[in-house]
Motif scaffolding. Structure first.
Motif, short mmCIF file in Angstrom:
data_model
loop_
_atom_site.label_atom_id
_atom_site.label_comp_id
_atom_site.label_asym_id
_atom_site.label_seq_id
_atom_site.Cartn_x
_atom_site.Cartn_y
_atom_site.Cartn_z
N VAL A 192 0.86 -1.20 0.00
CA VAL A 192 0.00 0.00 0.00
C VAL A 192 0.89 1.24 0.00
O VAL A 192 0.63 2.21 -0.71
CB VAL A 192 -0.97 0.01 1.20
CG1 VAL A 192 -1.74 1.32 1.28
CG2 VAL A 192 -1.93 -1.17 1.13
N ARG A 193 1.98 1.22 0.77
CA ARG A 193 2.92 2.36 0.79
C ARG A 193 3.55 2.56 -0.59
O ARG A 193 3.74 3.69 -1.03
CB ARG A 193 4.00 2.14 1.85
CG ARG A 193 3.49 2.34 3.28
CD ARG A 193 4.61 2.39 4.30
NE ARG A 193 5.37 1.16 4.41
CZ ARG A 193 5.03 0.12 5.16
NH1 ARG A 193 3.93 0.15 5.89
NH2 ARG A 193 5.80 -0.96 5.20
N GLN A 194 3.89 1.45 -1.26
CA GLN A 194 4.46 1.56 -2.61
C GLN A 194 3.46 2.19 -3.57
O GLN A 194 3.83 3.05 -4.37
CB GLN A 194 4.87 0.18 -3.12
CG GLN A 194 6.08 -0.38 -2.42
CD GLN A 194 6.40 -1.81 -2.84
OE1 GLN A 194 5.58 -2.50 -3.44
NE2 GLN A 194 7.60 -2.25 -2.51
N VAL A 195 2.19 1.78 -3.48
CA VAL A 195 1.15 2.36 -4.33
C VAL A 195 1.01 3.85 -4.03
O VAL A 195 0.94 4.68 -4.94
CB VAL A 195 -0.20 1.62 -4.14
CG1 VAL A 195 -1.33 2.37 -4.81
CG2 VAL A 195 -0.11 0.20 -4.67
N ARG A 196 1.01 4.22 -2.75
CA ARG A 196 0.90 5.63 -2.37
C ARG A 196 2.06 6.44 -2.96
O ARG A 196 1.86 7.53 -3.50
CB ARG A 196 0.88 5.79 -0.85
CG ARG A 196 0.80 7.26 -0.41
CD ARG A 196 0.63 7.49 1.08
NE ARG A 196 1.50 6.69 1.92
CZ ARG A 196 1.09 5.63 2.63
NH1 ARG A 196 -0.17 5.25 2.60
NH2 ARG A 196 1.93 4.97 3.37
N ASN A 197 3.27 5.89 -2.89
CA ASN A 197 4.43 6.60 -3.43
C ASN A 197 4.30 6.84 -4.92
O ASN A 197 4.65 7.92 -5.41
CB ASN A 197 5.71 5.82 -3.12
CG ASN A 197 6.06 5.86 -1.64
OD1 ASN A 197 5.61 6.73 -0.91
ND2 ASN A 197 6.83 4.89 -1.20
N VAL A 198 3.77 5.87 -5.66
CA VAL A 198 3.57 6.03 -7.11
C VAL A 198 2.49 7.07 -7.38
O VAL A 198 2.64 7.94 -8.24
CB VAL A 198 3.21 4.67 -7.77
CG1 VAL A 198 2.73 4.87 -9.20
CG2 VAL A 198 4.42 3.74 -7.73
N ILE A 199 1.39 7.02 -6.62
CA ILE A 199 0.30 7.99 -6.80
C ILE A 199 0.82 9.41 -6.57
O ILE A 199 0.53 10.33 -7.34
CB ILE A 199 -0.89 7.66 -5.87
CG1 ILE A 199 -1.58 6.37 -6.33
CG2 ILE A 199 -1.89 8.83 -5.83
CD1 ILE A 199 -2.62 5.86 -5.35
N VAL A 200 1.59 9.59 -5.52
CA VAL A 200 2.12 10.93 -5.19
C VAL A 200 3.16 11.36 -6.21
O VAL A 200 3.12 12.49 -6.72
CB VAL A 200 2.70 10.94 -3.75
CG1 VAL A 200 3.47 12.22 -3.48
CG2 VAL A 200 1.59 10.75 -2.73
N LYS A 201 4.09 10.48 -6.55
CA LYS A 201 5.17 10.83 -7.48
C LYS A 201 4.65 11.27 -8.83
O LYS A 201 5.13 12.24 -9.41
CB LYS A 201 6.10 9.61 -7.65
CG LYS A 201 7.25 9.87 -8.61
CD LYS A 201 8.16 8.65 -8.71
CE LYS A 201 9.30 8.89 -9.70
NZ LYS A 201 10.17 7.70 -9.79
N TYR A 202 3.63 10.57 -9.33
CA TYR A 202 3.10 10.87 -10.67
C TYR A 202 1.81 11.68 -10.63
O TYR A 202 1.18 11.88 -11.66
CB TYR A 202 2.90 9.57 -11.46
CG TYR A 202 4.20 8.87 -11.75
CD1 TYR A 202 4.99 9.26 -12.82
CD2 TYR A 202 4.67 7.84 -10.93
CE1 TYR A 202 6.21 8.62 -13.09
CE2 TYR A 202 5.86 7.20 -11.18
CZ TYR A 202 6.63 7.60 -12.26
OH TYR A 202 7.83 6.97 -12.52
N ARG A 203 1.43 12.14 -9.42
CA ARG A 203 0.23 12.97 -9.25
C ARG A 203 -1.01 12.36 -9.88
O ARG A 203 -1.75 12.99 -10.62
CB ARG A 203 0.46 14.37 -9.80
CG ARG A 203 1.61 15.05 -9.09
CD ARG A 203 1.95 16.37 -9.71
NE ARG A 203 3.16 16.87 -9.09
CZ ARG A 203 3.27 18.10 -8.63
NH1 ARG A 203 2.30 18.94 -8.74
NH2 ARG A 203 4.40 18.47 -8.09
N LEU A 204 -1.24 11.09 -9.55
CA LEU A 204 -2.36 10.34 -10.11
C LEU A 204 -3.65 10.55 -9.32
O LEU A 204 -4.70 10.16 -9.77
CB LEU A 204 -2.04 8.84 -10.14
CG LEU A 204 -0.82 8.44 -10.97
CD1 LEU A 204 -0.56 6.96 -10.83
CD2 LEU A 204 -1.02 8.81 -12.42
N GLY A 205 -3.56 11.17 -8.17
CA GLY A 205 -4.73 11.36 -7.33
C GLY A 205 -5.57 12.55 -7.67
O GLY A 205 -6.51 12.88 -6.95
#
Length: 84
Positions: A68-81
């Protein structure tokens, strides 16, 4: 606020990484445009323009907290949220 938005906020807040349902996390990734490939118990997610491969597994119906932390990092890094 829909289920998708609530889950996204829950993941981004980082307050309950151990309580994310595996199926909900898979659905979120698909809604964010990731393509899913299943290899045994591993669910692999890829998206064009995203360097990281996301590999998640079920743990008693829940997603593993470190994943879940890895998914969060990807969402934040690529501004997918979006604007969340």
């Amino acid at each position: 606020m829909g289920k998708f938005d609530k889950l996204l906020l829950q993941i981004l807040s980082g307050s309950s990484d151990a309580n994310i349902q595996f199926s909900d996390l898979c659905q979120l990734l698909r809604r964010l445009g990731f393509e899913e490939r299943i290899r045994s118990s591993h669910h692999l997610f890829r998206k064009s323009g995203i360097e990281e491969k996301i590999n998640i597994q079920k743990d008693n119906g829940k997603a593993k907290p470190y994943q879940v932390r890895q998914v969060r990092n990807v969402i934040v890094k690529y501004r997918l949220g979006g604007d969340k």
